[in-house]
Write a protein that holds these residues in place. Structure first.
Motif, short mmCIF file in Angstrom:
data_model
loop_
_atom_site.label_atom_id
_atom_site.label_comp_id
_atom_site.label_asym_id
_atom_site.label_seq_id
_atom_site.Cartn_x
_atom_site.Cartn_y
_atom_site.Cartn_z
N LEU A 121 0.85 3.92 -2.81
CA LEU A 121 -0.17 4.96 -3.04
C LEU A 121 0.51 6.29 -3.38
CD1 LEU A 121 -3.26 5.42 -2.97
CD2 LEU A 121 -2.94 6.35 -0.67
N LYS A 178 -7.71 5.63 -3.75
CA LYS A 178 -8.01 4.54 -2.83
C LYS A 178 -9.25 3.78 -3.27
CE LYS A 178 -5.93 6.05 1.49
NZ LYS A 178 -6.25 7.01 2.56
N ASN A 192 -6.22 11.45 -3.28
CA ASN A 192 -6.06 10.30 -2.39
C ASN A 192 -7.32 9.46 -2.31
OD1 ASN A 192 -3.59 9.79 -0.57
ND2 ASN A 192 -3.64 12.01 -0.78
N VAL A 246 0.82 -1.22 0.00
CA VAL A 246 0.00 0.00 0.00
C VAL A 246 0.85 1.27 0.00
CG1 VAL A 246 -2.11 -0.95 1.01
CG2 VAL A 246 -0.22 -0.25 2.50
N ALA A 287 -9.02 -0.16 -4.87
CA ALA A 287 -9.50 -1.14 -3.88
C ALA A 287 -9.96 -2.44 -4.54
CB ALA A 287 -10.65 -0.53 -3.07
#
Ligand code: ADP
Ligand code: MG
Length: 506
Positions: free
Chosen positions: A477, A502, A498, A474, A506
């Motif tokens: 990111l 996300k 962000n 992760v 996912a």
């Protein structure tokens, strides 16, 4: 723990300061002559018969100076003595024609008794420094030895101007009470606090360069954890924060070395050499002067009524400690609150920027401390000007910083753009932050549609990283966020980026 050249020692410092501040008043402590001894004024033109010690002249106590002392006493959270006395401290030196200085006797309560000030300790937490006393006394004149090859001159304009001497307290009966100064930095913070209290109250200009604030520095050292106070030395008449810190450092190292080689420190009075950064013995205890204090027969005891103290209390402005408490209640931490109350100019600047909107407090504090304070020698809160490039004043006003901060919280610009605008203002770009943002097309993209496209592109272009991210890496990111920011010319709202990333990853 005291460090020498980066190495911590087994020694700690005990420091006591005797700080003289010159009382702001039109006339002198015991005469009607002007208290203005500015160097531009011709020598010996502000000297009354009392100051010149003409026979038969009687001193008359200046009530205003007493009020100033009471004000400062209240600012030091101190007891005000209802009754105190003046005494003659006998010594002969040509800077004081009387042959004695009128002061307040050491053995009896002076006008200001036990008090305290709060500073930031070296651990970043608030620390109380106890005050033993503050007393009124006369200043001496100035001797000039560099005007004539074989003669010395005396200028008595300063003779008899009121001084308030503030002495810190060491609780020798309760050695576990560590409310005293224990490092050069704390000494500086204490002196700055005294200076700001005096200035906020209008009691003194408390300006070391000008000589309206001077300090005698008492230093002793002792093994860490020890409960006894060892012999101290006193370095007289220090007139800059820098020299005071250097004198403490040098004196501490000197004493530690004496103990570590089996010697003992003697209670000497030292002088500090500005050019060498060293201290040397001026006189030893055996030569200690006996001033033969005795009550001044020309002056009645000073009596202060409750009414007078009450009346002065009503005039007290907000002092740095109260300002700090107010800032903490606005959501700042203790460190920020301490930094923003280093001077009343700074706290006024901050208050103007925040202008009652407490949601601004934290971001304004951050900008001031990390950006403006980064150049303490260049930034002058009083004029709200950055003068880092000689001759070229770049103005950042409290209102401008407030607007910048508001633009960030309204999502009009992001942090990176704000920094760019800030730098442009420092570089002399004219206009308000809004105008500068418009001029340079610095609008933050919060429109999800535009950002979504960039997000989709970056995901499509990096299948391998997407795979890794999905299998648990992760930390990647940041890689995607960076890509989107780059694609949008740094204009995208990072929070929106962000969130979208996300969701899509996912
Ligand atoms: P003096 O009358 O000789 O000036 P004081 O007793 O008034 O001495 O103390 C002057 C200052 O020195 C005070 O601030 C006091 O707290 C400080 N002081 C006294 N003893 C010590 C010590 N052992 N180490 C450091 N400072 C000390
Ligand atoms: Mg002393």
């Amino acid at each position: 723990m005291f460090t020498i050249k980066g190495k911590t020692t087994d020694w700690e410092l005990v420091i006591g300061l005797e700080t003289h501040i010159e009382v702001l008043s039109n006339s002198k402590l015991f005469s009607g002559a002007s208290a203005n001894y500015n160097p531009t004024i011709a020598p010996n033109t502000q000297v009354s018969m009392v100051d010149a010690a003409m026979p038969g002249m009687l001193p008359v106590l200046n009530e205003f100076c007493v009020e100033q002392a009471i004000k400062m006493g209240l600012g030091l959270n101190a007891e005000i003595s209802r009754k105190s006395k003046f005494a003659r401290k006998q010594y002969f030196y040509p800077d004081l024609p009387q042959g004695y200085q009128i002061s307040q006797p050491a053995e009896e309560p002076p006008v200001v008794g036990r008090g305290w000030v709060e500073i930031m300790g070296d651990d970043g937490k608030p620390k109380k420094i106890l005050i033993e006393r503050a007393h009124l006394e006369q200043d001496a004149g100035k001797l000039k030895h560099d005007v004539h090859p074989t003669k010395s001159f005396a200028d008595y304009n300063r003779t008899g101007v009121a001084l308030l001497e503030i002495v810190t307290f060491l609780d020798t009966k309760n050695p576990e009470n560590n409310s005293y100064i224990t490092s050069p930095d704390e000494a500086e913070r204490y002196l700055r606090e005294i200076r700001e209290i005096a200035r906020a109250l209008g009691v003194s200009k408390a300006n070391m360069e000008e000589g309206s604030m001077r300090a005698d520095v008492n230093v002793s050292v002792r093994p860490v954890g020890s409960n006894e106070f060892r012999t101290r030395t006193e370095t007289k008449n220090m007139v800059s924060f820098k020299f005071i810190k250097s004198a403490i450092e040098y004196e501490a190292r000197r004493q530690i070395e004496i103990y570590e080689t089996g010697g003992t420190v003697s209670q000497d009075t030292m002088r500090y050499s500005q050019s060498e950064g060293t201290t040397s013995v001026m006189r030893s205890k055996e030569d200690a002067l006996d001033y033969r204090y005795f009550p001044d027969p020309d002056l009645l005891p000073l009596e202060i009524s409750d009414e007078m103290i009450e009346r002065i209390k009503q005039t007290m402005p907000e002092l740095p400690a109260a300002t700090r408490a107010r800032y903490i209640s606005m959501g700042l931490n203790e460190y920020d609150a301490a930094r923003l109350t280093e001077s009343t100019d700074i706290s006024k600047w901050f208050d103007t920027a925040v202008n009652g909107k407490s949601e601004r407090a934290k971001p304004i504090a951050n900008w001031m401390i990390s950006e403006l304070f980064a150049h303490p020698e260049n930034w002058d809160a009083k004029n709200a000007v950055d003068t880092s490039e000689q001759g070229e004043a770049r103005i950042i006003t409290p209102e401008n910083l407030a607007e910048l901060v508001d633009m960030i919280s309204a999502n009009e610009i992001n942090g990176k753009q704000a920094k760019e605008i800030f730098i442009k203002m420092l570089d002399g770009e004219s206009g308000t932050p809004k105008e500068i943002a418009d001029r340079f097309g610095m609008k933050q993209i919060t429109d999800t549609g535009a950002i979504e496209k960039a997000v989709d592109d970056i995901i499509a272009a990096n299948p391998a990283q997407v795979e890794q991210y999905k299998s648990g890496k992760v930390g990647l990111l940041g890689f995607f966020v960076g890509g989107v920011m780059k694609a949008t010319g740094g204009k995208a709202n990072p929070a929106v980026v962000n969130e979208l990333l996300k969701k899509k990853l996912a």
